[in-house]
Design an enzyme around this catalytic site. Structure first.
Site, PDB file in Angstrom:
ATOM      1  CG  ASP A 295      10.621  -0.301  -1.496  1.00 44.67           C
ATOM      2  OD1 ASP A 295      10.671  -1.468  -1.057  1.00 44.67           O
ATOM      3  OD2 ASP A 295      11.537   0.227  -2.168  1.00 44.67           O
TER       4      ASP A 295
ATOM      5  CG  ASN B  88      12.752  -4.629  -0.308  1.00 48.17           C
ATOM      6  OD1 ASN B  88      12.264  -3.695  -0.971  1.00 48.17           O
ATOM      7  ND2 ASN B  88      12.592  -5.888  -0.641  1.00 48.17           N
TER       8      ASN B  88
ATOM      9  CG  ASP C 214      12.157  -3.971  -4.131  1.00 52.88           C
ATOM     10  OD1 ASP C 214      11.402  -3.045  -3.749  1.00 52.88           O
ATOM     11  OD2 ASP C 214      11.773  -5.162  -4.219  1.00 52.88           O
TER      12      ASP C 214
ATOM     13  CG  ASP D  57       8.076  -4.172   0.716  1.00 51.55           C
ATOM     14  OD1 ASP D  57       7.609  -3.582   1.722  1.00 51.55           O
ATOM     15  OD2 ASP D  57       9.242  -3.998   0.310  1.00 51.55           O
TER      16      ASP D  57
ATOM     17  CG  ASP E 198      -8.161  -7.770  -5.835  1.00 49.17           C
ATOM     18  OD1 ASP E 198      -8.847  -8.498  -6.565  1.00 49.17           O
ATOM     19  OD2 ASP E 198      -7.944  -6.565  -6.069  1.00 49.17           O
TER      20      ASP E 198
ATOM     21  CG  ASP F 206      -9.912  -9.036 -11.283  1.00 47.98           C
ATOM     22  OD1 ASP F 206      -9.632  -7.850 -11.067  1.00 47.98           O
ATOM     23  OD2 ASP F 206      -9.706  -9.594 -12.388  1.00 47.98           O
TER      24      ASP F 206
ATOM     25  CD  GLU G  95     -13.135  -5.163 -11.578  1.00 49.41           C
ATOM     26  OE1 GLU G  95     -12.638  -4.140 -12.065  1.00 49.41           O
ATOM     27  OE2 GLU G  95     -12.687  -6.306 -11.799  1.00 49.41           O
TER      28      GLU G  95
ATOM     29  CG  HIS H 156      -6.256  -1.106  -9.059  1.00 47.49           C
ATOM     30  ND1 HIS H 156      -7.471  -1.395  -8.468  1.00 47.49           N
ATOM     31  CD2 HIS H 156      -6.034  -2.085  -9.940  1.00 47.49           C
ATOM     32  CE1 HIS H 156      -7.946  -2.522  -8.977  1.00 47.49           C
ATOM     33  NE2 HIS H 156      -7.101  -2.957  -9.867  1.00 47.49           N
ATOM     34  CG  ASP H 157      -8.491  -1.175 -12.668  1.00 45.34           C
ATOM     35  OD1 ASP H 157      -7.279  -1.411 -12.807  1.00 45.34           O
ATOM     36  OD2 ASP H 157      -9.321  -2.044 -12.350  1.00 45.34           O
TER      37      ASP H 157
HETATM   38  C1  NOJ Z   1      -9.784  -5.757 -13.037  1.00 40.86           C
HETATM   39  C2  NOJ Z   1      -8.627  -5.269 -12.239  1.00 40.86           C
HETATM   40  O1  NOJ Z   1      -9.060  -4.289 -11.346  1.00 40.86           O
HETATM   41  C3  NOJ Z   1      -7.608  -4.777 -13.223  1.00 40.86           C
HETATM   42  O2  NOJ Z   1      -6.554  -4.082 -12.606  1.00 40.86           O
HETATM   43  C4  NOJ Z   1      -7.107  -5.952 -14.022  1.00 40.86           C
HETATM   44  O3  NOJ Z   1      -6.224  -5.496 -15.015  1.00 40.86           O
HETATM   45  C5  NOJ Z   1      -8.261  -6.714 -14.683  1.00 40.86           C
HETATM   46  N1  NOJ Z   1      -9.379  -6.901 -13.810  1.00 40.86           N
HETATM   47  C6  NOJ Z   1      -7.806  -8.084 -15.111  1.00 40.86           C
HETATM   48  O4  NOJ Z   1      -7.587  -8.898 -14.002  1.00 40.86           O
END
Ligand code: NOJ
Length: 595
Positions: free
Chosen positions: A41, A43, A45, A49, A118, A226, A286, A359-360
């Site tokens: 980050d 700034n 907040d 970013d 992405d 995605d 993905e 991230h999932d």
């Molecule tokens: C897959 C993404 O990696 C995930 O973070 C997202 O919530 C879903 N697709 C919906 O876009």
């Protein structure tokens, strides 16, 4: 301490701005994923970013990665942290400006790295002008850009069970939302604020392709797409088999996973966007639920669809299929068999992407290794060794190179993720003990991966001078980049050596793969071979010593130890210490490739 180290290598020509002829630069590349909200980050907040990311490019260059995949930074109401896009061609002010993206492209290119953006092509935000136009009237010229359907025959709109199909959404009970103004429902496989685009309509596809070309013209080097295998729906849309839980919802999976036109659509995208472009832009799709057979077609260069896919088989092994929150024990034999199956399935045509975290997913070290301080570092290095020594393109998720762990969530209120909140609510509404549901979230929640990057030991781990949007893991004073940067024994330094190994040794990128000891629940062992060069990777995924038991492999103990997460053994022995991983090399007579 480590074993013999390969000399630090400069990034190979493949990772620099590619020569036009270098059409498969990504086969020798390592890709680093940035989740911009949680990276740096600038700034104060509390939200990461693009200027923050720009200030850390030297860190990425020193890691040696070839490309950066950045999660969405576009304009978005942030219902799903940016995977709900309201303007594909602008940057959300929270993240910066288009000028920052230009600076990012330039800054990466100057350092010999590429930028993969992405793109979310299955759905938009409900605030995207395409959707506001589409929902404005049944006669809108964009009505057909999304999936609109009347209530089920014989039932008034809005009454229980009147949804056009019984599908459950990933982020809310029904996959259909009634729009009161026009009396019809729209489809949203994810949140109610993420309406699905109708790819049957050629105008929709044309608009998306034009947008992708605009980004390539701006200088990006490829796309992570995605849930791209959800864009072709099987027509007519029909009910799916009832799901457990007795709430009347069904599983629509068969209607939207790798649907009937998916190969056609991806071929078209490739022809319209990628073909003929300089620099061989990368496409990685993905694909939840993708089968190996389909993946072989998607990634066969002859198909001209995508370069590689993110498949989910190995990250679903410890999930209960009927309850996404529930954890089931993971057997090492299943995990290595799954990866080996994909190695074999994509050995002759096609290509694998290799990942444990993103991230999932929860943090890899907490899930597959050991977050116990006695074993965390060794197990983080071991997991990296095993993954990066497979054949395919490895992905490093931010913080994985530090051995970052899951977060000790003490209350469901600490969790921001839309998916986790949905499943928690659903579980508790269905009568599950909230403490049990929280325990599951602690292991499962996507927020484990989304806590801020741990840069140093200053407040909030140097991520922000403000209040971070998600708390920093309290272990940051001991686990952070500054502490690891100059330490040759750190997880970070180990990643640097591992990444260099791929660049330096063709056998790592291209060698064939043979799994050894498939029935062993503690040892993960395999060989790689290219011409006369053979590697043995052997790793002990347990808290105690283990003998590898490689029958014909005794002579490996005398081979060259290329890399290890422990000091070299005193004697030539293949007894491995807790969470020890070794990579040996030997040269012999060239053998024909298996296959
Ligand atoms: C897959 C993404 O990696 C995930 O973070 C997202 O919530 C879903 N697709 C919906 O876009």
């Amino acid at each position: 301490m480590t074993g013999d180290r390969p000399a630090p290598s400069s990034r190979p020509a493949a990772g620099r701005q590619p020569a036009d002829s270098d059409t498969a630069w990504w086969r020798r590349a390592v890709i680093y994923q940035v989740y911009p909200r949680s990276f740096a980050d600038s700034n104060g907040d509390g939200i990461g970013d693009l200027p923050g990311l720009l200030s850390r490019l030297d860190y990425l260059a020193s890691l040696g990665v070839d490309a950066v995949w950045i999660s969405p930074f576009y304009r978005s109401p942030q219902d799903d942290n940016g995977y709900d896009i309201s303007d594909y061609q602008d940057v959300d002010p929270m993240f910066g400006t288009l000028a920052d993206v230009d600076a990012l492209i330039a800054g990466l290119h100057e350092r010999g790295m590429k930028l993969i953006i992405d793109v979310v092509l299955n759905h938009t935000s409900d605030e995207h002008p395409w959707f506001t136009e589409s929902r404005s009237s049944k006669d809108s010229p964009k009505r057909d850009w999304y999936w609109w359907r009347p209530a089920r025959d014989g039932l008034p709109a809005g009454s229980p069970g009147a949804e056009p199909t019984n599908w459950r959404s990933f982020f809310s009970p029904s996959a259909w939302q009634l729009d009161e103004a026009t009396g019809e429902y729209y489809l949203h496989l994810f949140s109610v604020r993420q309406p699905d685009l109708n790819w049957e309509n050629p105008e929709v596809r044309g608009a998306l392709y034009a947008m992708l070309r605009w980004w390539l013209d701006r200088g990006v080097d490829g796309f992570r797409m995605d849930v791209i295998n959800m864009v072709s729906k099987r027509l007519p849309l029909r009910d799916g088999p009832p799901l457990p839980g007795g709430d009347g919802y069904g599983d629509g999976w068969a209607s939207f996973i790798s649907g009937p036109r998916i190969h056609e659509f991806l071929r078209e995208l490739h022809a319209e966007v990628i073909a003929g472009r300089d620099g061989a832009p990368l496409t990685v799709g993905e694909m939840p639920g993708v089968s190996l057979d389909d993946a072989a077609v998607f990634t066969d260069p002859a198909s001209a669809e995508v370069d590689m896919v993110f498949q989910f088989e190995h990250v679903e092994l410890d999930r209960d299929p009927s309850d996404r929150l529930a954890v089931r024990p993971l057997r090492l034999t299943s995990l290595k068999a799954s990866l080996a199956r994909w190695q074999a399935g994509l050995a002759t045509a096609g290509w694998n992407s290799l990942y444990f975290g993103n991230h999932d997913q929860p943090r890899a070290v907490s899930r597959y290794g050991s977050a116990d301080p006695a074993h965390r570092e060794a197990s983080a290095k071991l997991l990296a060794t095993v993954l990066h020594l497979h054949r395919g393109t490895p992905y490093v998720y931010q913080g994985e190179e530090l051995g970052m762990t899951n977060y000790p969530f003490a209350s469901a209120d600490e969790i921001a993720d839309i998916e986790s909140r949905h499943y928690y609510r659903q579980a508790v509404d269905a009568g599950q003990d909230p403490a049990q549901a929280l325990a599951a979230l602690r292991r499962r929640s996507r927020d484990n991966a989304r806590t801020p990057m741990q840069w140093d030991a200053s407040p909030h781990a140097g991520f922000t001078t403000g209040t971070p949007w998600l708390p920093v893991n309290p272990n940051y004073p001991g686990i952070n980049a500054a502490a690891q940067a100059g330490d040759q024994d750190s997880v970070l330094s180990y990643y640097r050596r591992l990444i260099a190994l791929r660049h330096d040794l063709p056998v790592v990128a291209e060698g064939d793969f043979t799994l050894l000891l498939p029935g062993d629940e503690r040892i993960w062992a395999f060989t790689r071979r290219l011409g006369a060069t053979e590697l043995l990777v052997v790793a002990n995924l347990s808290d105690g010593p283990a003998e590898d038991g490689i029958p014909a492999g005794r002579d490996w103990a005398a081979a060259e130890l290329l890399l290890s997460n422990y000091p070299p053994p005193a004697a030539a022995t293949l007894v491995l210490r807790a969470w020890e991983a070794r990579v040996y090399r030997r040269s012999g007579r060239a053998q024909p490739p298996v296959g």
